[in-house]
Motif scaffolding. Structure first.
Motif, PDB file in Angstrom:
ATOM      1  N   LEU A 127      32.526  29.457   5.403  1.00  0.00           N
ATOM      2  CA  LEU A 127      32.228  28.082   4.969  1.00  0.00           C
ATOM      3  C   LEU A 127      32.724  27.938   3.548  1.00  0.00           C
ATOM      4  O   LEU A 127      32.264  28.635   2.641  1.00  0.00           O
ATOM      5  N   LYS A 128      33.711  27.083   3.366  1.00  0.00           N
ATOM      6  CA  LYS A 128      34.302  26.881   2.044  1.00  0.00           C
ATOM      7  C   LYS A 128      34.194  25.411   1.662  1.00  0.00           C
ATOM      8  O   LYS A 128      34.253  24.517   2.515  1.00  0.00           O
ATOM      9  N   VAL A 129      34.059  25.173   0.361  1.00  0.00           N
ATOM     10  CA  VAL A 129      34.079  23.820  -0.205  1.00  0.00           C
ATOM     11  C   VAL A 129      35.246  23.741  -1.175  1.00  0.00           C
ATOM     12  O   VAL A 129      35.332  24.536  -2.124  1.00  0.00           O
ATOM     13  N   LEU A 130      36.170  22.817  -0.906  1.00  0.00           N
ATOM     14  CA  LEU A 130      37.368  22.634  -1.720  1.00  0.00           C
ATOM     15  C   LEU A 130      37.349  21.230  -2.330  1.00  0.00           C
ATOM     16  O   LEU A 130      36.673  20.328  -1.837  1.00  0.00           O
ATOM     17  N   LYS A 131      38.125  21.092  -3.389  1.00  0.00           N
ATOM     18  CA  LYS A 131      38.301  19.761  -3.968  1.00  0.00           C
ATOM     19  C   LYS A 131      39.682  19.660  -4.569  1.00  0.00           C
ATOM     20  O   LYS A 131      40.085  20.499  -5.371  1.00  0.00           O
ATOM     21  N   LEU A 132      40.415  18.630  -4.135  1.00  0.00           N
ATOM     22  CA  LEU A 132      41.759  18.370  -4.646  1.00  0.00           C
ATOM     23  C   LEU A 132      41.689  17.272  -5.688  1.00  0.00           C
ATOM     24  O   LEU A 132      41.114  16.206  -5.445  1.00  0.00           O
ATOM     25  N   GLU A 133      42.253  17.522  -6.844  1.00  0.00           N
ATOM     26  CA  GLU A 133      42.301  16.511  -7.892  1.00  0.00           C
ATOM     27  C   GLU A 133      43.713  16.415  -8.430  1.00  0.00           C
ATOM     28  O   GLU A 133      44.413  17.434  -8.565  1.00  0.00           O
ATOM     29  N   ALA A 134      44.109  15.194  -8.734  1.00  0.00           N
ATOM     30  CA  ALA A 134      45.453  14.971  -9.276  1.00  0.00           C
ATOM     31  C   ALA A 134      45.513  15.485 -10.700  1.00  0.00           C
ATOM     32  O   ALA A 134      44.505  15.558 -11.423  1.00  0.00           O
ATOM     33  N   GLY A 135      46.710  15.887 -11.109  1.00  0.00           N
ATOM     34  CA  GLY A 135      46.910  16.357 -12.475  1.00  0.00           C
ATOM     35  C   GLY A 135      46.697  15.260 -13.485  1.00  0.00           C
ATOM     36  O   GLY A 135      46.634  14.075 -13.164  1.00  0.00           O
ATOM     37  N   ARG A 136      46.569  15.642 -14.728  1.00  0.00           N
ATOM     38  CA  ARG A 136      46.283  14.676 -15.788  1.00  0.00           C
ATOM     39  C   ARG A 136      47.531  14.085 -16.412  1.00  0.00           C
ATOM     40  O   ARG A 136      47.481  13.499 -17.485  1.00  0.00           O
ATOM     41  N   ASP A 137      48.659  14.261 -15.768  1.00  0.00           N
ATOM     42  CA  ASP A 137      49.899  13.661 -16.259  1.00  0.00           C
ATOM     43  C   ASP A 137      49.847  12.161 -15.989  1.00  0.00           C
ATOM     44  O   ASP A 137      49.878  11.719 -14.847  1.00  0.00           O
ATOM     45  N   GLY A 138      49.736  11.362 -17.054  1.00  0.00           N
ATOM     46  CA  GLY A 138      49.572   9.922 -16.876  1.00  0.00           C
ATOM     47  C   GLY A 138      50.819   9.207 -16.439  1.00  0.00           C
ATOM     48  O   GLY A 138      50.768   8.034 -16.090  1.00  0.00           O
ATOM     49  N   LYS A 139      51.980   9.883 -16.457  1.00  0.00           N
ATOM     50  CA  LYS A 139      53.213   9.196 -16.097  1.00  0.00           C
ATOM     51  C   LYS A 139      53.306   8.935 -14.604  1.00  0.00           C
ATOM     52  O   LYS A 139      53.931   7.976 -14.173  1.00  0.00           O
ATOM     53  N   VAL A 140      52.737   9.829 -13.796  1.00  0.00           N
ATOM     54  CA  VAL A 140      52.809   9.705 -12.346  1.00  0.00           C
ATOM     55  C   VAL A 140      51.407   9.418 -11.832  1.00  0.00           C
ATOM     56  O   VAL A 140      50.466  10.158 -12.131  1.00  0.00           O
ATOM     57  N   LYS A 141      51.263   8.363 -11.055  1.00  0.00           N
ATOM     58  CA  LYS A 141      49.958   7.960 -10.560  1.00  0.00           C
ATOM     59  C   LYS A 141      49.994   7.880  -9.047  1.00  0.00           C
ATOM     60  O   LYS A 141      51.051   7.815  -8.419  1.00  0.00           O
ATOM     61  N   GLY A 142      48.811   7.866  -8.455  1.00  0.00           N
ATOM     62  CA  GLY A 142      48.705   7.695  -7.015  1.00  0.00           C
ATOM     63  C   GLY A 142      48.997   8.981  -6.269  1.00  0.00           C
ATOM     64  O   GLY A 142      48.828  10.100  -6.773  1.00  0.00           O
ATOM     65  N   LEU A 143      49.479   8.815  -5.033  1.00  0.00           N
ATOM     66  CA  LEU A 143      49.758   9.967  -4.189  1.00  0.00           C
ATOM     67  C   LEU A 143      50.881  10.841  -4.733  1.00  0.00           C
ATOM     68  O   LEU A 143      50.975  12.020  -4.414  1.00  0.00           O
ATOM     69  N   ALA A 144      51.743  10.252  -5.538  1.00  0.00           N
ATOM     70  CA  ALA A 144      52.867  11.029  -6.068  1.00  0.00           C
ATOM     71  C   ALA A 144      52.423  12.024  -7.125  1.00  0.00           C
ATOM     72  O   ALA A 144      53.147  12.977  -7.426  1.00  0.00           O
ATOM     73  N   ALA A 145      51.263  11.816  -7.702  1.00  0.00           N
ATOM     74  CA  ALA A 145      50.802  12.749  -8.725  1.00  0.00           C
ATOM     75  C   ALA A 145      50.490  14.097  -8.096  1.00  0.00           C
ATOM     76  O   ALA A 145      49.883  14.166  -7.023  1.00  0.00           O
ATOM     77  N   PRO A 146      50.905  15.183  -8.700  1.00  0.00           N
ATOM     78  CA  PRO A 146      50.620  16.512  -8.124  1.00  0.00           C
ATOM     79  C   PRO A 146      49.119  16.783  -8.110  1.00  0.00           C
ATOM     80  O   PRO A 146      48.403  16.451  -9.061  1.00  0.00           O
ATOM     81  N   SER A 147      48.660  17.385  -7.019  1.00  0.00           N
ATOM     82  CA  SER A 147      47.234  17.664  -6.872  1.00  0.00           C
ATOM     83  C   SER A 147      47.017  19.166  -6.803  1.00  0.00           C
ATOM     84  O   SER A 147      47.801  19.911  -6.208  1.00  0.00           O
ATOM     85  N   ASN A 148      45.936  19.629  -7.394  1.00  0.00           N
ATOM     86  CA  ASN A 148      45.590  21.038  -7.436  1.00  0.00           C
ATOM     87  C   ASN A 148      44.133  21.211  -7.017  1.00  0.00           C
ATOM     88  O   ASN A 148      43.331  20.271  -7.078  1.00  0.00           O
ATOM     89  N   LEU A 149      43.815  22.412  -6.608  1.00  0.00           N
ATOM     90  CA  LEU A 149      42.451  22.703  -6.212  1.00  0.00           C
ATOM     91  C   LEU A 149      41.590  22.868  -7.463  1.00  0.00           C
ATOM     92  O   LEU A 149      41.750  23.790  -8.244  1.00  0.00           O
ATOM     93  N   SER A 150      40.672  21.928  -7.651  1.00  0.00           N
ATOM     94  CA  SER A 150      39.743  22.047  -8.772  1.00  0.00           C
ATOM     95  C   SER A 150      38.485  22.783  -8.378  1.00  0.00           C
ATOM     96  O   SER A 150      37.702  23.180  -9.232  1.00  0.00           O
TER      97      SER A 150
END
Length: 1468
Positions: A38-61
């Motif tokens: 049983l795992k709990v994951l969370k994907l969050e977009a990077g803090r690079d303000g130039k790219v927003k939305g789905l195009a922003a790279p996401s990492n496991l926080s």
């Protein structure tokens, strides 16, 4: 929509996953699998303000493994409201996890150890959880771990559970495929009707049972939300648990999971697709359906076995559990949106609304559009003083939006109107403000729509509709080509037809035949129309003739189509994301398809100014192609809005629709093409020559403009001029020529700075070179008049004219913003009277406006405007003054007329010698009122205009009409009195004119005052008071008759014979006959009947009735007067009848007393009215003094220190005076009541007395004597009413005179009452009678109750004062009405003769008397002067009537008891 795989996460140790869940609010992902994983994951977009939305790279926080389970995880569920996670494994262990300081910890554990958990479900608000076990056990618990209830379902095996959105129902899925419905407390309700398994024989296992809770609204009002998914791929979607017509699906999959997205608009079904016919390898597939069963997309997923799926909160991503991996797929929704004229139009739905909201969001100007079908507007206003990017949105609501498209300056909305039973459709054309420009109603359902700057194309599944709309701009262009639009009418074409340029079907006519290949997409330019069909066929039509010219087949369903700027190439995006190109000029292969292809494309846009340039979105990258060669991609998830001047504008619709009511400017992206970026770099880092060479190789107007701007900055005017010529920028060329004519380099730099909007830098350079005039000129061109004013004040180069110009323009600045207070200050400085007047008028400051008028020179046209301003608000005096000063006297007169100020109009006409105007307008207006039968208004008009004689004539005519209508005599008298007053006013005005002009009247006033009178007007003048006299004596005669003064009434009636021209002759002689008959003057009565019978206007029936009445009277009575009083003539001393108004001997005429109706023989003792000049006896008029006049004398006599005016004195509280005077009068009236009569309330009822007497055993009721007594009483009363017996005379005199005087600290009042009579004794009714006798005794006890309505009448006179300054007086007739007066008496009679009884058989031994009444009312004529004060005083007296009478109970009972005993003894 478009979907593609974007990310993959591997699970350690290749542990296979069984279930997955995504927390839609906080974004946590829970996945469970074998070996207790049983795992709990969370994907969050990077803090690079130039790219927003789905195009922003996401990492496991977060990547946390939760330990506690040993077996395979079967179920995971999120409680999003309370941030809890529930999980269960194959051994039945349930664990509730909680988040604490960024990590998940075990909170509660439950293990039943009997069965496996097959389902867990939280209700909508997260307060309850329902857990079902395979063996039929059901547990419902609270969020804090307490069990609410539990139940064992016998003989069933459960496989899942689901709450209803309102938490009132629980749905249990059985292993047999059935669904049972229970209420929230576990009571069985019913079984669900399953229709999707009708054609299957095997038992199907339910994989998923889910009911969307409607938290984020519904796609449509009746959209299905309850889903049941079976393992065999059958799916049933229902609107409710009792839906009889569900949506049925057969997916063809072996399903493993099914889930709604966050707003219930998409249903994702995950499973395995196996093709038994081709024996191909099984494939993992996720199918996406709409709530109505339409297949939207299919996604193939790699791997051996897919096990579960879960949606992200915003439905932009979906997580798929495949083997030991989690795949993430991005979804690009099919938003209904458009972009035009710097405005983004998008739609969304609210949870609490059934309509679709359409928002027009302007990202440039911030202008607001108001239109008739806007329901809601929310705006962010633009700061007028701070230049910055601002956005404006308008929101409107529609029932359902089918499609939207835009072009140039307009967009078209395809809207569904009505409900499911009666639907219609409309195409609505809107501008950038959201204002409706045009609307067209159509009968077909528009599923696709596109448009060009002049034409709208809408298509259903089998027809397409052509609408040539018109806008304000196109209307202005009609004159150039008048015959072009002659045949441009709305046309409808069937998609299977082959039009050749002829006329199609009428806009409201549709073919009934269907097509096997429906329309799925549209695209159009000004030259061609493309229609895509589901088979992959694309039909090409030429415009504007609508001729089918070619067909192309792309072997895929066209999802989107676009046409380049010169209509030579078409791009087609297929349903699978494949981008294809078709060359329309025939240079490619026969099929038209080009070799260029791209995959995973979901959006593309051709450049508006280059046919070889386009941008496309491929997954999360934007590619720009030039001649089919791509540039370096840009990370973006925006939807492409426009592509022009090498700049691409994209909208992040995903972010906008997260909070659609509050979009921000960060959601609009402006991206530059690589060539534009390279040119900019070359100009900044390399040099002008290299940049020019690069632009020669990659020419574009935007690049040449960029080069020209850089050259101007460096003052390289030759290069700049050449570049501006290349980009065809005429203003730029002119600016270069202007710079070439300037010799000073610094001034050139200043002009360049101003050209690039660096105005502060330009001003600084001008000031440095001491050219303040150029700085002022620059600020003037910019309209920055505040800065102009500063520059003029600080320097020596300014003059008064420039100061006034600056002040004027600053004032205009404030006027535009409706800040008139500030504007006034600057207009006063600039002495701009015209604008000052307008500001004062806007501020409604008319006092200042009046002051301004004094400073304006005569004959100024502005004065007339000011006059109109004053007249509009009713300020007649100021308006007249303005018009007169403007030498516009006719308009001044018109203003007085319109404001109904006729007196002022007359004075103006007289003063400026313009009588014709006022007379004609007055006559027209009066005639208009008379035509509309507004006689009273016409009279008032003539009175205000001093046309008193005309007013009198109208009043006289109105009185005659009312006489014919038999209206109230008092009303008619008032009309005649008003007419007489008008005549007096007319005569008074003539006398004043004679006195002022000494007999020489002006022609104007001669016409206005009616100097030349007609014969009718002469009669009105000569007999002004005659009508009032007639009706006065007529009413006086009737009042005297009602009061019983028959002799006075007859004498007054004799005077009425002189008014046969005013009164009705029948009325005159009828009342004369009545009064004389009552006065026993049968001679006069006979003459009256003779006159009545001779009247010509009588009918035969009326005449016969009078004859019969006269016969009845004069058979019994001789036609002679019984008496005749005589008086001595004051002139000749002849004795004449006292009713004659003229002496037969000396012909002296005697005035008639207006109070009594008797002639006044001696004028020395007569009183004369100051107004009407009529006379009355002095002693009669003293009791009828005008109370209002006397009260004013009293007020003026009160000491106020001599410092107050008469108006201030009259401001005393009249209501207080009236109340004090009335209370003082109440102290006197009980004494009058004591002398007359009083209704009393007995303390013991007569029935109680009878019962007490009859209770004696020796007593008995003598019925025989009762009946005898009742018959005798009735006989006596009948004879009394007929006048045969004098018992109970009616009326009966009670007292000749009563004099009273009462005084206290508040008042001193004297009251006298005379001629007091009681009426109603002959109407006595015996309501109760009992005769009781006793054995062995000679006494008889009689219980009697009689009842009548008693009226007391007489005359009174009251004088005195209250508070020693307030007069309390009144004189006249009074009436006291006692309703339901009841006398209850108990008589004790002794039977037998005795010497002491004078030989009488019956003697009164004892008498008990009590009185009661139902109501009592007082009416004192002329009390407190009559009128409103008298009515109020009478009201006070009436309200205190019960108290007055109760105070005199004992005295009156004693008197009546004594008199009644005497009456009984006399009778016996």
């Amino acid at each position: 929509m478009f979907i593609y795989l974007s990310k993959k996460i591997a699970i350690p140790n290749n542990t296979k996953l069984k279930c997955i869940g995504w927390n839609k609010d906080q974004g946590y992902i829970a996945c469970g699998g074998d070996d207790g994983l049983l795992k709990v994951l969370k994907l969050e977009a990077g803090r690079d303000g130039k790219v927003k939305g789905l195009a922003a790279p996401s990492n496991l926080s977060m990547n946390q493994t939760l330990e506690g389970h040993n077996g395979q995880i079967q179920v995971v569920g999120w409680n999003e409201s309370h941030q809890k996670l529930t999980s269960s494994d194959q051994y039945g262990l349930i664990i509730v996890w909680m988040l604490y300081k960024g990590s998940w910890y075990e909170e509660m554990i439950n293990n039943r150890n009997k069965s496996v958990v097959k389902g867990m479900a939280w209700n909508a608000d997260g307060q309850k959880i329902c857990i079902v076990y395979e063996d039929g056990a059901v547990i419902v618990g609270s969020v804090d771990g307490n069990r609410i209830w539990g139940k064992e379902l016998k003989n069933v095996m459960l496989s899942g559970v689901c709450w209803s959105p309102d938490s009132r129902l629980l749905l249990f899925s059985m292993a047999t495929g059935e669904i049972h419905i229970y209420d929230g407390m576990g009571s069985f309700v019913s079984k669900m009707n399953i229709q999707c398994l009708t054609n299957t024989s095997q038992v199907a296992r339910i994989i998923s049972l889910q009911w969307y809770d409607g938290k984020h609204g519904l796609v449509e009002l009746d959209a299905p939300s309850l889903m049941v998914c079976y393992e065999n791929g059958r799916v049933q979607i229902m609107k409710s648990e009792s839906d009889e017509n569900p949506v049925l699906l057969d997916t063809g999959l072996t399903t493993v999971g099914c889930q709604w997205n966050h707003d219930g608009s998409i249903l994702a079904i995950a499973g395995v697709l196996s093709d038994t016919t081709s024996h191909e390898k099984e494939a993992n597939v996720v199918q996406f359906y709409s709530p109505f069963g339409e297949l939207l997309r299919t996604l193939k997923v790699p791997g051996r076995q897919i096990s579960a799926c879960a949606w992200e909160g915003g439905s932009l991503r979906i997580a798929l559990a495949v083997d030991s991996f989690i795949y993430f797929a991005n979804i690009r929704p099919d938003y209904k949106w458009a972009y035009f004229a710097n405005t983004v139009v998008y739609t969304y739905s609210k949870p609490d609304k059934t309509e679709t909201d359409i928002t027009f969001w302007n990202n440039r100007t911030g202008e607001v559009g108001h239109h008739h079908w806007i329901i809601m507007i929310r705006s962010q206003g633009e700061d007028l003083l701070t230049p910055q990017m601002n956005f404006q949105k308008n929101t409107r609501h529609v029932n359902r939006l089918n499609a939207i498209s835009s072009s140039s300056d307009h967009c078209v909305l395809a809207i569904t109107l009505g409900d499911d039973h009666d639907q219609s459709y409309s195409l609505t054309l809107c501008n950038a403000l959201g204002t409706t420009v045009d609307t067209k109603l159509i009968s077909m359902e528009p599923s696709s729509v596109c448009m060009t700057p002049t034409t709208v194309f809408a298509a259903s599944k089998d027809h397409f509709y052509v609408w040539y709309f018109r806008t304000a701009q196109t209307w202005t262009q009609v004159g150039s080509k008048p015959n072009r639009s002659a045949n441009r009418k709305e046309q409808v074409y069937h998609v299977d037809d082959t039009p050749t340029g002829g006329v199609g079907l009428n806009g409201n006519t549709y073919s009934s035949k269907a097509t096997n290949d429906p329309i799925c997409s549209l695209a159009a330019s000004e030259k061609i129309l493309l229609i895509g069909r589901e088979s992959g066929l694309i039909q090409l039509y030429s415009l504007p003739s609508i001729t089918l010219t070619n067909r192309y087949n792309v072997n895929t369903k066209p999802y989107k189509m676009a046409i380049n700027s010169n209509s030579t190439t078409v791009s087609v995006i297929g349903v699978t994301g494949l981008l294809l190109f078709i060359k329309l000029d025939g240079s490619s292969s026969d099929s038209g398809l080009m070799k260029m292809e791209r995959k995973d494309v979901w959006d593309m846009k051709w450049a508006d100014d280059n046919p070889d340039l386009f941008a496309m979105m491929e997954k999360t990258r934007m590619y720009i192609f030039r001649n089919m060669e791509p540039e370096e991609p840009i990370l973006s998830a925006g939807y492409i809005c426009s592509f022009k001047d090498l700049e691409i504008r994209a909208a992040l619709l995903d972010e906008i629709l997260r909070d659609p009511e509050n979009p921000i400017d960060d959601y609009i992206l402006d991206l530059e093409v690589k060539s534009l970026r390279d040119t900019r770099d070359l100009l900044e880092k390399v040099g002008m020559k290299d940049a020019m060479s690069f632009i020669d190789e990659n020419p574009h107007p935007r690049l040449w403009r960029l080069l020209a701007e850089a050259a101007i900055e460096q003052l390289d005017l030759t290069t700049a001029e050449s570049a501006y010529v290349r980009c065809k920028d005429y203003p730029g060329i002119q600016f270069v020529k202007k710079l070439q004519n300037i010799q000073d380099t610094k001034i050139q730099k200043a002009e360049v700075a101003a050209w690039f909007s660096r105005y502060d830098d330009a001003e600084k350079i001008f000031m440095d070179v001491d050219r303040r005039d150029l700085a002022i000129s620059l600020r003037k061109r910019l309209g920055d008049w505040f800065r102009v004013l500063q520059l003029v004040k600080t320097g020596s180069g300014g003059n008064d004219s420039e100061m006034e110009e600056a002040w004027n323009n600053i004032g205009e600045y404030f006027v535009e913003r409706h800040n008139y207070d500030e504007a006034v200050q600057f207009f006063e400085k600039s002495r701009n009277v015209t604008r000052l007047v307008q500001c004062y008028h806007a501020l409604e400051d008319f006092s200042s406006l009046e002051n301004v008028m004094d400073d304006i020179q005569p004959n100024d046209p502005l004065l007339s405007k000011m006059g109109n301003m004053f007249a509009a608000v009713g300020m007649g005096k100021q308006a007249v003054e303005a018009f007169v000063k403007a030498n516009n006297v006719p308009e001044a007169v018109n203003t007085c007329i319109h404001l109904n100020q006729w007196h002022e109009a007359v004075e103006l006409a007289t003063k400026f010698n313009q009588p014709t105007q006022i007379s004609s307008l007055l006559a027209k207006y009066a005639q208009h009122l008379l035509d509309e039968n507004k006689i009273i208004q016409a009279i008032e008009l003539y009175r205000k205009a001093n046309h008193f004689l005309e007013a009198a004539r109208l009043l006289n005519d109105l009185a005659k009409e009312e006489t014919l209508k038999r209206s109230s005599p008092l009303r008619i008298k008032k009309l005649y009195v008003l007419s007489a007053f008008m005549v007096d006013e007319h005569l008074g005005s003539l006398r004043r004119i004679d006195k002022e002009k000494k007999g020489n009247r002006s022609s104007a006033l001669m016409g206005l005052m009616g100097d030349g009178t007609s014969l009718g007007q002469t009669l009105v003048v000569d007999e002004a008071w005659r009508g009032a006299e007639a009706f006065h004596f007529f009413m006086l005669c009737q009042r005297q008759l009602y009061e019983g003064f028959v002799d006075a009434a007859m004498k007054t009636a004799l005077n009425l014979r002189d008014y046969e021209d005013v009164l009705n002759a029948e009325d005159i002689y009828s009342i004369l006959a009545l009064a004389s008959c009552a006065n026993r003057a049968f001679g006069t009565c006979s003459k009256a009947f003779i006159k009545l019978e001779s009247l010509e206007e009588l009918t035969n029936e009326q005449r016969e009735a009078y004859q019969e009445l006269a016969m009845d009277i004069f058979i019994k009575q001789a036609p002679k007067d019984s008496r005749s009083n005589r008086s001595e003539c004051a002139s000749c001393e002849t004795m004449i009848p006292d009713w004659l108004n003229a002496c037969p001997s000396c012909q002296t005429k005697f005035p008639i007393c207006i109070v009594t109706g008797r002639p006044i023989m001696d004028l020395t003792s007569a009183w004369q009215c100051e107004n009407c000049k009529h006379r009355a006896y002095e002693q009669e008029i003293t009791m009828r003094q005008n109370y209002t006049y006397r009260m004013s004398i009293v007020f003026q006599s009160v000491s106020f220190g001599g410092r107050h005016s008469d108006q201030e004195i009259m401001r005393l509280d009249i209501g207080l005076v009236l109340i004090v005077a009335s209370l003082a009068l109440l102290e006197v009236l009980p004494v009058l009541g004591n002398r007359i009569n009083e209704p009393l309330k007995g303390s013991r009822s007569i029935e109680e007395a009878v019962n007490a007497t009859a209770s004696n055993r020796r007593a008995f009721r003598d019925v025989l004597l009762e009946n005898t007594t009742r018959r005798v009483f009735d006989n006596l009363m009948d004879q009394a009413r007929q006048g045969k017996m004098e018992i109970f005379p009616d009326p009966i005199g009670l007292a000749d005179i009563v004099n009273l005087h009462e005084s206290s600290s508040l008042f001193d009042i004297s009251l006298s009452a005379t001629r007091i009579n009681a009426y109603g004794l002959r109407n006595l009714q015996l309501t109760y009678l009992r005769v009781i006798r006793h054995f062995g005794l000679k006494d008889i006890k009689v219980f009697v109750r009689v009842q009548t309505n008693l009226v007391l009448r007489g005359r009174y006179n009251v004088t005195g004062s209250a508070l020693f300054v307030i007069p309390v007086d009144g004189a006249g007739n009074f009436t006291i009405t006692i309703g339901g007066l009841t006398a209850s008496s108990v008589l004790c009679l002794t039977v037998g003769k005795d010497s002491t009884r004078d030989g009488k058989e019956f003697t009164v031994k004892d008498l008990e008397l009590s009185l009661s009444h139902e109501s009592i009312s007082f009416d004192f004529e002329n009390l407190m002067g009559g009128g409103a004060w008298g009515s109020a005083a009478n009201s006070v007296v009436n309200s205190m009537g019960e108290v007055i009478m109760d105070n005199q109970r004992k005295a009156l009972t004693s008197v009546l008891k004594r008199d009644f005993r005497q009456l009984i003894n006399t009778f016996l």
